[in-house]
Design an enzyme around this catalytic site. Sequence first.
Site, short mmCIF file in Angstrom:
data_model
loop_
_atom_site.label_atom_id
_atom_site.label_comp_id
_atom_site.label_asym_id
_atom_site.label_seq_id
_atom_site.Cartn_x
_atom_site.Cartn_y
_atom_site.Cartn_z
NE ARG A 161 -3.57 -2.20 2.82
CZ ARG A 161 -3.29 -3.34 3.44
NH1 ARG A 161 -2.09 -3.53 3.98
NH2 ARG A 161 -4.20 -4.29 3.55
CE LYS A 185 -6.08 -0.66 5.02
NZ LYS A 185 -7.42 -0.80 4.43
CG HIS A 258 -5.26 1.04 -3.96
ND1 HIS A 258 -4.56 0.83 -2.79
CD2 HIS A 258 -6.30 0.16 -3.93
CE1 HIS A 258 -5.15 -0.11 -2.08
NE2 HIS A 258 -6.20 -0.55 -2.75
NE ARG A 261 -3.46 -3.35 -1.49
CZ ARG A 261 -2.94 -4.20 -0.61
NH1 ARG A 261 -1.64 -4.42 -0.59
NH2 ARG A 261 -3.72 -4.84 0.24
CG HIS A 284 -6.66 -8.54 1.18
ND1 HIS A 284 -6.93 -8.95 -0.10
CD2 HIS A 284 -6.50 -7.19 1.11
CE1 HIS A 284 -6.93 -7.91 -0.91
NE2 HIS A 284 -6.68 -6.84 -0.20
CE1 TYR A 293 -7.01 -6.80 -7.10
CE2 TYR A 293 -7.10 -7.93 -4.99
CZ TYR A 293 -6.94 -6.77 -5.73
OH TYR A 293 -6.72 -5.59 -5.09
#
Length: 312
Positions: A161, A185, A258, A261, A284, A293
């Site tokens: 990210r 995150k 992004h 990514r 994730h 995806y």
Amino acid sequence: MNEPLYSLAERFISYIQLEKRYSEHTCTAYRNDLLQFFDYTTASYGSTAVDELSHVMIRSWLARLMEDAMTAKSVNRKISTLKSFFKFCLRLGLVKQSPMIKVAAPKISRRLPGFIEEKGMKALEDNRSPVSVTSLHIFADDFEGTTHRLIFDIFYQTGIRLSELIGLQEFRVDKSSLSIKVMGKGGKERVIPINEALYAQIADYMAAKRSHLEDFEGGVLLVHPHSGQRLYPKYVYLTVRKYLTEHQITTLKKKSPHILRHTFATHLTNNGADLNAVKELLGHASLAATQVYTHTTIEQLKKVYKQAHPKA
């Protein structure tokens, strides 16, 4: 005595900031959501204690937001905020049951993520502009061009990210294991493999940084090519957009970091990568976020079917 809602909101924000280690952006969004909700309940129902907040009040607020043309995605974000808040209140014993169990989230029409075709990424990797008859280089040979090229290569080859790229530390680039460690995150760390070519590129950049700049922010890998300070989000965003636009790398309207990514994940799945492995690489929390995806793989299967099947 019941604690005022606004005071309780600040206690909750401190909790997710200090204990859950949510980002500053997330904490700000959660605070705004709660203040908006409390403003609504106070105006509509008067001064209310937290254990008096009901699913009816919440539904009424959400209905008002949707009447004002708020998207389902934004409404769901606010629902997520309230779920976390009432879970916090349950933990403190302030409520006996969360009113959120009777609140349903609106369905979101999932948009397929845009990505750059492999030929576009190859032009960036080869440093050859696809729109120049003289094969003009995309990235200049100076330190600024070296910085910009490394930004693209790290994004595309690791899928990290924007915030992770900016925060990437030199000591987290490991030569022995050919990997980088990024802080994702929620303060979750993950290890991403890199190839020898990217490691060599990073090593060359670190050497160039020391010879080109008299002073720079220590520890951080990527710095502004002129000031030597840590990169900031807008600089990276404008850099990515500039190259993708000027050299017509993609026809996508959205040309943000992004997208790189998304491109990383899409190209992996297109070439047969295990979805669980892609999930781990992207950081994730659940497989559901990664499954989007697979759409391109399905599109490829359709293409093969049309080309090969006699009845297609």
